[in-house]
Scaffold this motif. Sequence first.
Motif, PDB file in Angstrom:
ATOM      1  N   ALA A 133       5.303  -3.838  -5.459  1.00 50.70           N
ATOM      2  CA  ALA A 133       3.897  -4.052  -4.656  1.00 50.70           C
ATOM      3  C   ALA A 133       3.471  -5.269  -5.287  1.00 50.70           C
ATOM      4  CB  ALA A 133       2.979  -2.794  -5.051  1.00 50.70           C
ATOM      5  N   LEU A 185      -4.550   6.311  -9.507  1.00 48.74           N
ATOM      6  CA  LEU A 185      -3.523   5.981  -8.339  1.00 48.74           C
ATOM      7  C   LEU A 185      -4.305   5.999  -7.116  1.00 48.74           C
ATOM      8  CD1 LEU A 185      -0.035   6.786  -9.429  1.00 48.74           C
ATOM      9  CD2 LEU A 185      -1.008   4.705  -9.109  1.00 48.74           C
ATOM     10  N   LEU A 233       5.762  -0.202  -7.963  1.00 50.63           N
ATOM     11  CA  LEU A 233       4.532  -1.005  -8.521  1.00 50.63           C
ATOM     12  C   LEU A 233       4.892  -2.319  -8.763  1.00 50.63           C
ATOM     13  CD1 LEU A 233       2.502   1.715 -10.455  1.00 50.63           C
ATOM     14  CD2 LEU A 233       2.251   1.150  -8.397  1.00 50.63           C
ATOM     15  N   THR A 245       0.902  -1.081  -0.092  1.00 49.73           N
ATOM     16  CA  THR A 245      -0.068  -0.064  -0.130  1.00 49.73           C
ATOM     17  C   THR A 245       0.925   1.305  -0.227  1.00 49.73           C
ATOM     18  OG1 THR A 245      -1.581  -1.378   1.367  1.00 49.73           O
ATOM     19  CG2 THR A 245      -1.968   1.208   1.235  1.00 49.73           C
ATOM     20  N   GLY A 289      -4.797   2.871  -4.691  1.00 51.54           N
ATOM     21  CA  GLY A 289      -4.127   2.987  -3.332  1.00 51.54           C
ATOM     22  C   GLY A 289      -5.045   2.749  -2.241  1.00 51.54           C
ATOM     23  N   VAL A 347       2.165   2.089  -3.238  1.00 52.50           N
ATOM     24  CA  VAL A 347       1.410   2.593  -4.227  1.00 52.50           C
ATOM     25  C   VAL A 347       1.567   3.927  -3.932  1.00 52.50           C
ATOM     26  CG1 VAL A 347      -0.799   2.535  -5.012  1.00 52.50           C
ATOM     27  CG2 VAL A 347       0.249   0.505  -4.592  1.00 52.50           C
TER      28      VAL A 347
END
Lengths: 299, 474
Positions: free
Chosen positions: B36, A273, B33, A249, A277, A252
């Motif tokens: 992630a 985005l 990203l 998280t 998130g 992001v």
Amino acid sequence: MDQPKIVLSLMFFTMAFAFYGMTALLYIINWVFRKRWIGQTATAMAIISAFTMLMMLIARAGESGHAPFSNLYESMALFVWALTVGYLVLEFRYKLKTLGAFVMTIAFLSVISASMLPYKFKSVAPLNPALQNKWKWMVNLFSKVGLENYAIGWLDFHVFATFIGYAAFAIAFGISIMFLLKLRNEEHGNSGLFSRLPESKLLDEISYRAIAWGFPFLGVGIVSGAVWANYAWGTYWSWDPKETWSLITWFVYAAYLHARVTRGWKGKRCAWLSILGFLAVMFLYWGVSFILPGLHAYA
Amino acid sequence: MSKDKEKTVLQKTLRKRIWSFFNSVLLTIGTMLSLALVSIIGTVVEQNKDMETYIQEYGEKWAGYISWAGFNDMFHTWWFSALLGLLVINILVCTIERFPPKWKVLLANKPNFSPTFIDKLQHRKVFTVNADKDATDTILKSFFKKKRYKFLEESAKDGSSAFYAWKGVIGRYGSDFTHISLFVILAGAIIGSVYGYKSFKVITVGSTINMEKRAGFNLRLDKFWIDYYDTGQIRQYNSILTVVEDGKDIVEKQIWVNEPLLYKGIRFYQSSWGTSWNKVDAAEIGFKRKDDEESSTIVRVKWNTKVDIPDSPYAVKVIGYAADFAFDDARKAVFSKSMEADNPAVMVELYKDGEHISSPWLFLKYPGLFSSIPDSDDSLIFEGYRGVLFSGISVNKDPGTNVVWVGSCIMGIGFILAFFIFHKRLYINIKSNGSSTEVKIGGVINKNTMALEKELEVFCDHFEKKQKTHKREF
Ligand code: HEM
């Protein structure tokens, strides 16, 4: 074995449920009909709701004998409370009541979902050994006046910081949705209900500000969690699903900030985005608790 | 010769290309990203289980792929480390590339005093004050003082003055602090994994953890107990540990979950507990006569203590215990198969008229399985026991931990600077129009334009308060 009594907190929760419903409705009516007195009532109602939720948390702390952050239900109450306070600060600063139609609806939906939690996530339980962590200096200080039970520790700090972060992200999420709706509206002649939302540029900026609050708080939450884990388990990082998801998280939102600050991204891409998130936040908060196994019982 | 030249040019462009590849924030966003995304895999696929678990869950074929790609221990695969490494190089290059020019620009503080510059700014205000220029100057400076702006002043030939005021430059360095902190944290993690170690020890009360070789001291468990809530739930596990160095007791400390003992850089954590598999506190031994089926005499025998059995020539002493009895044929020795009390057995020494006559094993679940007293029809029966609690202690040395905390503090400072301190720059022009004075102000902020707009309003309000009658025009 006696179940501790949870009547008082339940009463406050039920009241808060009704108040939040009314608050969300009032803000929506205000948005649609734009009556000054409705807007003022909505704000008053939001203040009352936040106060009631605070009373619920205090009552709960009294009933369980520890800070009210120890299960999903209590943490939802904390989340809703932080969300409302954050929203009210925003409203007083920017005087934009239409934000309430979206943000307070998110708050109400959160209250509904908390109320629908199965019983085992709601019950009052004493803290297990790993959750008992208090700052020694605080215990020493408070014990001089006989209040050592009210000392807090890393657990409380960790949860509190994390939830301020979640609340800020929820606000950013609500405003990003408003942004997308308003932008579409602006592109199609700027009329109708959505034309009454604040200017899209302003919405874009406010959601960025909310993320700029959420990001450091989530960061502090992650670090304080690591400090605490180091006391309790002997490692500050163990790639447990909750930890990993908080990092996901955070990344992001870090991507969001970098895109915005260094690449000059604005508007639509940023809004998406921000929504991505918040999906990560929701999974971090609820998904991990229900789906993935791990050391964190909740939150 | 020209070929060599071509080669160096090629090398140069290649180097430039690589450098600019790492100098891209787009790479940052992509890497973050991607990290992630792959981390999600690491949370969905359970980590560090044995192969059978994966086969059961995903089938033979997929389990094969999982182990091939390292998804079963994702956070320690080479490619996960590579992604982290990419991020590190990326930050390093970006910082090297951007820090010096940023430093230069911010230190130089070369303001633009031309009045037309203000007209180009997006955020500006113009208004007239009913006061002469000197009075306006004073009001302006009181604003700078109140809001803690630093400022420069320059008078032009036409009688106007230009001001440049700024504050919050330090906020510009927030991102650098944050990035440096990431290095420090990473360095701490690496130090920990190279120089640290971790182990788990199980000890019963009275015995010691031998750290002699590693750290030059030993650790004795003096006491272990469990606290309960009224409801019966476990409240806390506690151990009292004593550090023994050169045969002397040095430190004694009560530890519990959340309260480790730290000695010479090594931490000892309360991490589990259980009942010992090779020792009991006391056993109940029954003595049964052949001619008396009904009753037996039960004696309580403490570990390693000889106890007489009343009305008989016998005495017993408990000297062995196995929670899950098993016999190792190769070593000819008894051992416990597991830590669970699945087949508890005790070994007793039996004395007759003070003389040691045998050492039989007695089984709780199989009384009378073997004849326990030689040359007699009487028998001994293992009736029950009270176990010894053991304490599970994690031993952990991680010299990188403090480095990680230092990094975290730097990150905190970075956050405060980056998110709550804004670099505001104000450009102001004051021009006298006889009895009144025209004020023109424009501003620039590095982020949070709403804060700048607010500041400009405060600026106007400040003049309004100091100078009751004035005309504003926008
Ligand atoms: C891959 C490596 C990274 C690179 C190349 C990078 C690059 C940058 C750059 C160029 C800036 C703008 C600097 C400025 O405006 O002064 C920035 C800002 C920032 N970066 Fe990074 N960054 C990286 C990773 C990270 C990570 C992992 C974090 C933390 C999670 C982080 C936190 C920040 C923060 C907090 C800011 C300030 C943002 C703002 O002002 O709103 N960065 N980064």
